[in-house]
Design an enzyme around this catalytic site. Structure first.
Site, mmCIF file in Angstrom:
data_model
loop_
_atom_site.group_PDB
_atom_site.id
_atom_site.type_symbol
_atom_site.label_atom_id
_atom_site.label_comp_id
_atom_site.label_asym_id
_atom_site.label_seq_id
_atom_site.Cartn_x
_atom_site.Cartn_y
_atom_site.Cartn_z
ATOM 1 N N ASP A 110 38.580 41.222 45.684
ATOM 2 C CA ASP A 110 38.594 40.189 45.788
ATOM 3 C C ASP A 110 39.678 40.655 46.297
ATOM 4 O O ASP A 110 41.173 41.632 46.309
ATOM 5 C CB ASP A 110 39.276 39.290 44.714
ATOM 6 N N ASP A 164 42.746 37.520 48.360
ATOM 7 C CA ASP A 164 43.967 36.787 48.195
ATOM 8 C C ASP A 164 44.394 37.157 46.864
ATOM 9 O O ASP A 164 43.439 36.573 45.405
ATOM 10 C CB ASP A 164 43.809 35.668 48.376
#
Length: 208
Positions: free
Chosen positions: A16, A18
């Site tokens: 991922d 953020d």
């Protein structure tokens, strides 16, 4: 500092963005908190949508207002700094040197990614595959993004490790069938218990 070793059989690393690689989740809270309040969303809304793609988020806004919300978001994102979280750049480099296949699976759209690459042009080449939120029909916690990334890397999900900080993302990694590393940056470790195979405070604790 505690450190963890990843499964020896793992060939693919699915990240991922953020809250895992770049420290941006706090900034998004300052955007979506007031935006949600403006449209009557309940307290805690900015945290509830973390890990959700923009298409899904926009379903909570009047259709006529969505272009304005997106424009305001992109203006905000254009001014963000996207600093690396501790250990992120170093882990990506190490995994590349070890010959691992690396993918980015983010709920962010392509416009935001161009802002990110403007700040960190080296990230464009750090991944073999990049899956953005506008490339999937179903956002996290649906596993579609992670399944697509594994397929494009030529791997089975069971051969992959997912690195996630949001509850939505952890659910997606689990549903995909990957080994899941929960990163306790956005949420405390206590909230990630039972939702990941292992929990770390940051990528600086991952040996590779």
């Amino acid at each position: 500092m505690n450190t963890i070793k990843l499964p020896a059989a793992a060939r693919g690393m699915l990240f991922d963005l953020d809250g895992v690689i770049v420290d941006s989740e706090g900034e998004y809270t300052t955007f979506w908190g007031p935006m949600g309040a403006r449209y009557g969303h309940p307290e805690g809304y900015a945290y509830a949508i973390k890990g959700t793609n923009l298409q899904s988020i926009l379903e909570g806004y009047p259709e006529a207002d969505r272009p304005a919300v997106v424009a305001e978001l992109h203006k905000f994102e254009a001014e963000m700094k996207y600093p690396y979280l501790p250990g992120a750049a170093e882990l990506l480099k190490k995994l590349r040197e070890e010959g691992k296949k690396i993918a980015l699976v983010t709920s962010s759209d392509r416009t935001k990614m161009e802002f990110l690459f403007g700040r960190h042009p080296e990230l464009r080449e750090a991944f073999d595959v990049i899956i953005t939120g506008d490339m999937v029909s179903h956002g996290k916690p649906d596993p579609e993004g992670y399944l697509k990334a594994a397929e494009l890397l030529g791997l089975r999900p069971e051969e992959c490790v997912v690195f996630e900080d949001s509850l939505q993302g952890l659910g997606a990694g689990r549903a995909a069938g990957a080994y899941v590393v929960g990163v306790a940056t956005t949420n405390p470790a206590s909230m990630l218990e039972g939702k990941a195979d292992v929990i770390v405070d940051g990528l600086f604790e991952v040996e590779g």
